[in-house]
Enzyme design. Structure first.
Site, short mmCIF file in Angstrom:
data_model
loop_
_atom_site.label_atom_id
_atom_site.label_comp_id
_atom_site.label_asym_id
_atom_site.label_seq_id
_atom_site.Cartn_x
_atom_site.Cartn_y
_atom_site.Cartn_z
N GLU A 179 0.91 -1.19 -0.04
CA GLU A 179 0.07 0.17 -0.08
C GLU A 179 0.90 1.35 -0.03
O GLU A 179 0.80 2.09 1.01
CB GLU A 179 -1.10 -0.01 1.18
CG GLU A 179 -2.08 -1.03 1.05
CD GLU A 179 -3.00 -0.99 2.21
OE1 GLU A 179 -2.64 -0.50 3.33
OE2 GLU A 179 -4.31 -1.64 1.94
N GLU A 372 -5.34 -8.50 -0.82
CA GLU A 372 -6.13 -8.03 0.33
C GLU A 372 -7.45 -7.88 -0.03
O GLU A 372 -7.85 -7.09 -0.71
CB GLU A 372 -5.34 -6.89 1.10
CG GLU A 372 -4.21 -7.35 1.82
CD GLU A 372 -3.57 -6.05 2.64
OE1 GLU A 372 -4.75 -5.27 3.25
OE2 GLU A 372 -2.51 -5.80 2.60
C1 BG6 Z 1 -4.31 -2.92 4.91
C2 BG6 Z 1 -3.15 -3.27 5.08
O1 BG6 Z 1 -4.42 -1.58 5.11
O2 BG6 Z 1 -5.70 -3.31 5.50
C3 BG6 Z 1 -3.04 -4.47 6.37
O3 BG6 Z 1 -2.32 -3.54 4.08
C4 BG6 Z 1 -4.26 -4.00 7.22
O4 BG6 Z 1 -1.92 -4.42 7.05
C5 BG6 Z 1 -5.72 -4.19 6.46
O5 BG6 Z 1 -4.42 -4.97 8.43
C6 BG6 Z 1 -6.71 -4.09 7.39
O6 BG6 Z 1 -6.84 -3.08 7.96
P1 BG6 Z 1 -6.94 -3.02 9.76
O7 BG6 Z 1 -6.80 -2.00 10.07
O8 BG6 Z 1 -8.46 -3.50 9.72
O9 BG6 Z 1 -6.07 -4.16 10.13
#
Ligand code: BG6
Length: 476
Positions: A179, A372
């Site tokens: 990201e 993701e």
């Molecule tokens: C992304 C990241 O921003 O979202 C992860 O690459 C992160 O590291 C994921 O965990 C989900 O976000 P959060 O804040 O719910 O953990």
């Protein structure tokens, strides 16, 4: 056949959110270790409040993670049981170069990841490795100001040379920076940047971004030289920005917000600073220090694939009367009346996923890798410890359907899909354990208490079936 035969189904984690073992085998500390849970976390990860050493009254969840440092064999076996083709994980830079600026790597750290990659291969799982998932050795933050300093490029280059040589043949798919656009939203977490009062914040952030972009191009070059089979990806926190209304002002605003993120991938994939960004910097008086050779490197060494995270869309407007905002993955948004939100206020938008995939493919015409996607929710195990996470199954099945539409109806080329936090881990934005994404429940609470026992949730068997049918059977 909906998805290609070699479609890479799997899941994703990041070292600082699951590994723990922060002081094992000579590992050094990193920015991400120093983000406590609790109300001050946001100010710290956004570089507003300085915390460069552990302080007594705080709890630092990255120290323990879910202790994958000791549990990795058991965890990878569970991923294999679901039929994972790929496991996306990151290396902790400070495990390999504890301070970041040493000339020689820490053998114990290198061995640790070699063992993990071998374990994956033993189970026919391909490791997809993020070289930096938000982490930067704290010594580099203290001594050099992290990515604001050009010297970071050569430290990162050294890291890349070491890992590309050491893991040649074991790993062929790499992501240079997780990201990369997060540098604008959480500069300390994203790039180790603490922004002091005297700093011109935008100049610091864009100069640091330039260093990361050059480092990424250099990594791409070296990876291809060391092993022509290496495939390198950039990685964007993606999500379409809708205009709040048909007022052209709102439409323009949404486009501007889109471009704040596209900027990074425009450079990494098209190889040039886009004209809109150059003009914007000129208007804002941001004069980047670009050295001879930088632009050539960016031009010649573009990425092979575009990796992305997708959680939510956002809504943008210029109307000063609209005061209410939500945040999804640290991106501010006006609430969208057509969408439901998660418990943490992230707006759930499967069609937005299809739109995002189309936008990225239209723009770059390179294979996409969704690395993701998922729903952060609080799970309540029943008396036998089982979690019936139908809400997670519903979120994922709708998003996979949208991805399927992007492939079959729109012709978008997608290499694979890894859900975020396939095993419960620490939340990046809040530092909570309670915000869970996994198919595997980890008995641990926000204060680090619990047995650490791993238990399959209902979604475990569901995802196993999705993978076994190559995405044909998404029935809940
Ligand atoms: C992304 C990241 O921003 O979202 C992860 O690459 C992160 O590291 C994921 O965990 C989900 O976000 P959060 O804040 O719910 O953990």
């Amino acid at each position: 056949m909906v998805f290609r035969e070699d479609f890479l189904w799997g899941g994703a984690t990041a070292a600082n959110q699951c590994e723990g073992g922060f002081d094992k085998d000579g590992r050094g500390l990193a920015n991400v270790d120093l983000a406590p849970s609790g109300p001050e976390r946001f100010d710290i990860i956004s570089g507003e409040k300085k915390m460069l050493n552990f302080e007594e009254s705080y709890y630092y969840p990255a120290k323990l993670g879910i202790n994958m440092f000791e549990h990795y064999k058991e965890d990878i076996a569970l991923l294999a049981e679901m039929g994972f083709k790929v496991y996306r994980l990151s290396i902790a830079w400070s495990r390999i170069f504890p301070n970041g600026d040493e000339l020689e790597p820490n053998e114990a750290g290198l061995q640790f990841y070699e063992n993990i990659f071998l374990e994956c291969r033993k189970h026919d799982i391909e490791p997809l490795v993020t070289i930096t998932h938000f982490d930067c050795p704290i010594h580099l933050v203290k001594e050099y100001g992290a990515w604001r300093n050009r010297k970071l490029i050569s430290f990162y280059e050294r890291l890349c040379r070491v890992i590309f040589n050491r893991y040649k043949g074991l790993v062929t798919r790499w992501i240079t920076f997780n990201e990369i656009n997060m540098i604008l939203h959480a500069p300390f977490m994203g790039a180790g940047l603490y922004l002091g009062e005297d700093d011109d914040k935008e100049t610091v952030m864009y100069q640091a971004a330039h260093h990361e972009l050059v480092a990424s191009a250099l990594a791409t070059k070296i990876a291809h030289e060391i092993d022509p089979n290496n495939q390198i990806g950039c990685m964007l926190a993606a999500g379409v920005n809708y205009a709040y209304s048909a007022n052209p002002e709102d439409v323009w605003r949404a486009k501007e917000v889109d471009r704040e993120s596209y900027f990074f991938i425009d450079v990494q994939s098209r190889g040039e600073y886009p004209s809109y960004a150059l003009k914007k910097m000129e208007q804002k008086g941001i004069n980047l220090d670009i050295e001879e050779g930088d632009l050539g490197l960016l031009k010649e060494h573009t990425v092979d694939f575009i990796a992305l995270s997708y959680y939510n869309s956002t809504v943008q407007s210029t109307d000063p009367e609209i005061l209410e905002t939500l945040s999804g993955n640290l991106f501010p948004s006006i609430p969208n009346p057509y969408l439901e939100t998660s418990e943490w206020g992230w707006q759930i938008d499967p069609l937005g996923f299809r739109i995002t995939l189309n936008d990225l493919y239209d723009r770059y015409q390179k294979p996409l890798f969704v690395v993701e996607n998922g729903l952060g929710a609080s799970d309540t195990p029943n008396e036998t410890g089982y979690v019936e996470d139908d809400y997670r199954i519903s979120y994922l099945s709708k998003h996979i359907k949208a991805m399927r539409d992007a492939v079959t109806l729109d012709g978008v080329d997608i290499i694979g899909y890894t859900t975020w936090g396939c095993i419960d881990l620490v939340s990046a934005s809040t530092g909570e354990m309670k915000k869970r994404y996994g198919f595997i429940y980890v008995d641990l609470d926000n204060e680090g208490k619990g047995s650490m026992k791993r238990t399959k949730k209902k979604s475990f068997d569901w995802y196993k079936k999705v993978i076994a049918t190559n995405g044909e059977n998404l029935d809940c």
